[in-house]
Design an enzyme around this catalytic site. Structure first.
Site, PDB file in Angstrom:
ATOM      1  N   LYS A   1       0.855  -1.189   0.000  1.00 50.08           N
ATOM      2  CA  LYS A   1       0.000   0.000   0.000  1.00 50.08           C
ATOM      3  C   LYS A   1       0.887   1.234   0.000  1.00 50.08           C
ATOM      4  O   LYS A   1       1.727   1.414   0.883  1.00 50.08           O
ATOM      5  CB  LYS A   1      -0.896  -0.011   1.237  1.00 50.08           C
ATOM      6  CG  LYS A   1      -1.746   1.244   1.344  1.00 50.08           C
ATOM      7  CD  LYS A   1      -2.799   1.128   2.420  1.00 50.08           C
ATOM      8  CE  LYS A   1      -3.582   2.416   2.522  1.00 50.08           C
ATOM      9  NZ  LYS A   1      -4.630   2.338   3.545  1.00 50.08           N
TER      10      LYS A   1
ATOM     11  N   LYS B   1      -2.236  -1.472  -3.813  1.00 45.56           N
ATOM     12  CA  LYS B   1      -3.094  -0.285  -3.740  1.00 45.56           C
ATOM     13  C   LYS B   1      -2.271   0.977  -3.782  1.00 45.56           C
ATOM     14  O   LYS B   1      -1.255   1.014  -3.088  1.00 45.56           O
ATOM     15  CB  LYS B   1      -3.869  -0.365  -2.415  1.00 45.56           C
ATOM     16  CG  LYS B   1      -4.749   0.802  -2.127  1.00 45.56           C
ATOM     17  CD  LYS B   1      -5.335   0.664  -0.756  1.00 45.56           C
ATOM     18  CE  LYS B   1      -6.159   1.884  -0.473  1.00 45.56           C
ATOM     19  NZ  LYS B   1      -6.520   2.013   0.896  1.00 45.56           N
TER      20      LYS B   1
HETATM   21  C1  PBG Z   1      -7.523   3.328   5.599  1.00 42.33           C
HETATM   22  C2  PBG Z   1      -7.794   3.198   4.150  1.00 42.33           C
HETATM   23  C3  PBG Z   1      -7.606   4.159   3.143  1.00 42.33           C
HETATM   24  C4  PBG Z   1      -8.151   3.609   1.995  1.00 42.33           C
HETATM   25  C5  PBG Z   1      -8.619   2.334   2.318  1.00 42.33           C
HETATM   26  N1  PBG Z   1      -8.363   2.097   3.661  1.00 42.33           N
HETATM   27  C6  PBG Z   1      -7.087   5.547   3.166  1.00 42.33           C
HETATM   28  C7  PBG Z   1      -5.745   5.839   3.656  1.00 42.33           C
HETATM   29  O1  PBG Z   1      -4.918   4.957   3.846  1.00 42.33           O
HETATM   30  O2  PBG Z   1      -5.520   7.012   3.886  1.00 42.33           O
HETATM   31  C8  PBG Z   1      -8.237   4.313   0.670  1.00 42.33           C
HETATM   32  C9  PBG Z   1      -9.292   3.837  -0.244  1.00 42.33           C
HETATM   33  C10 PBG Z   1      -9.624   4.772  -1.353  1.00 42.33           C
HETATM   34  O3  PBG Z   1      -8.991   5.826  -1.561  1.00 42.33           O
HETATM   35  O4  PBG Z   1     -10.571   4.445  -2.062  1.00 42.33           O
HETATM   36  N2  PBG Z   1      -6.286   3.039   6.067  1.00 42.33           N
END
Ligand code: PBG
Length: 353
Positions: free
Chosen positions: A221, A275
């Site tokens: 991520k 992601k």
């Molecule tokens: C939480 C999380 C996030 C997303 C999914 N889980 C945001 C972040 O890490 O700030 C993002 C999903 C999206 O942008 O559609 N940790």
């Protein structure tokens, strides 16, 4: 005299030039265009297909009853009260979408430094899981594990002196995962990027009798600008202090993604995720080729917003751009896709049947 851009061209010069029309056919035996001559022929040689089986639909839940509030930066996406989330789960079931994912908009008054609401067995996510599972036991429900929807500072973990604490955060995430498993969640998806959380969660799930609950690790991520609209949706955009670069990955890195994925697999992840999606297709491919694990990709909020926003303005054909982006994930090696387009894509796929 024909007027072209720039220098006027004399017509009587023409015979000296070889125009495309005048030239004889090239002597080629191999012509890749043959296989593209008609739709039936293109279908025959098509290498990748998207089906509804590939889709996970993320939903945002909010307090109240009969509520659907649009998320301004995600045209077509609403925050739903629990009863409405159940209605969308029904839509998912009818469309044969295998799984939905739940994200809460937590009331600001319930947010604190520790993200305590994450551990409330009656929080919005747990309420939604119970309500959805009661009516639609056969649909998969995925719950995100991270503290950002619940913390006053918008970070995924606990903070001390401006630093995100790793091991202390993992202890809380383990409890959050157990609370969600207790509510009936099928897949626990840690999105926090703390070190060691997958192993700790696996151990706790097994010890507490949740051996069947799967873990989909947000393994690679990245710290990304494409999460902006999501943070609007869960209400953490304004409160977030600083950025998440000390725990989410640097977008310039690729080998590091393999190390992250390897660790999560070793710690017991059943499925891994990359992601965001579109800017990281190379990572999806490397992960799939290296580990041959069930590999998922999250087409995040900012990717959705770009396509949906441009489509709304008439700048691109939204439906085609949606389908092209989704099959691109399949081509890159993804087994499944978390996408806010899930219901539209499923409807489109149904038309084709
Ligand atoms: C939480 C999380 C996030 C997303 C999914 N889980 C945001 C972040 O890490 O700030 C993002 C999903 C999206 O942008 O559609 N940790």
């Amino acid at each position: 005299m024909a007027i072209k851009f720039g220098r006027p061209i004399e017509l009587r010069d023409a015979p000296k030039r070889r125009t495309a029309l005048a030239s004889p056919p090239l002597d080629l035996t191999i012509r890749p265009r043959r296989n593209r001559k008609a739709e039936w022929a293109r279908r025959l040689v098509r290498e990748n297909v998207l089906t509804t089986d590939d889709l996970i639909w993320p939903l945002f839940v909010v307090n109240g009853h009969n509520v659907r509030t649009p998320v301004a930066s995600m045209p077509g996406v609403d925050r739903l009260s629990v009863d409405q989330a159940v209605r969308d789960a029904e839509r998912a079931a009818k469309l044969n979408i295998p799984c939905i994912a739940l994200f809460p908009y937590t009331e600001p008054s319930l947010r604190d430094e520790q993200g305590s609401e994450a551990l409330n067995p009656d929080n919005l996510v747990c309420q939604s899981v119970r309500a959805i599972k009661k009516e639609f036991p056969d649909i998969g429900v995925l719950c995100d594990v991270a503290l950002d929807p619940f913390t006053s500072h918008g970070h995924d973990g606990l903070i001390e002196d401006g630093k995100i604490l790793n091991d202390e955060t993992v202890a809380v995430l383990v409890k959050q995962a157990l609370v969600q498993a207790e509510a009936g969640c099928d897949i626990i998806a840690p999105s926090d990027m703390m070190d060691g959380r997958v192993g700790a969660i696996r151990e706790a799930l097994d010890a507490e009798g949740f051996g069947d609950v799967q873990i989909m690790a947000y393994a690679a991520k990245y710290a990304s600008a494409f999460y902006g609209p999501f943070r609007d949706a869960i209400g953490s955009a304004k409160t977030l202090t600083g950025d998440k670069r000390t725990y989410q990955m640097d977008s310039a890195n690729s080998d590091e993604a393999l190390r992250e994925v390897e660790l999560d697999i070793a710690e017991g992840a059943d499925m891994v995720m990359v992601k965001p999606g579109m800017p990281y297709l190379d990572i999806v491919r490397r992960v799939k080729d290296t580990f041959a694990m069930p590999t998922f990709v999250y087409q995040v909020s900012g990717e959705y917003a770009m396509i949906a926003g441009a489509a709304r303005n008439g700048w691109i054909d939204g439906e085609r751009a949606m389908m092209e982006s989704l099959v691109g994930f399949k081509r890159a090696g993804a087994d499944g896709i978390l996408t806010y387009f899930a219901p539209q894509a499923a409807e489109k796929l149904r038309e084709r049947e």
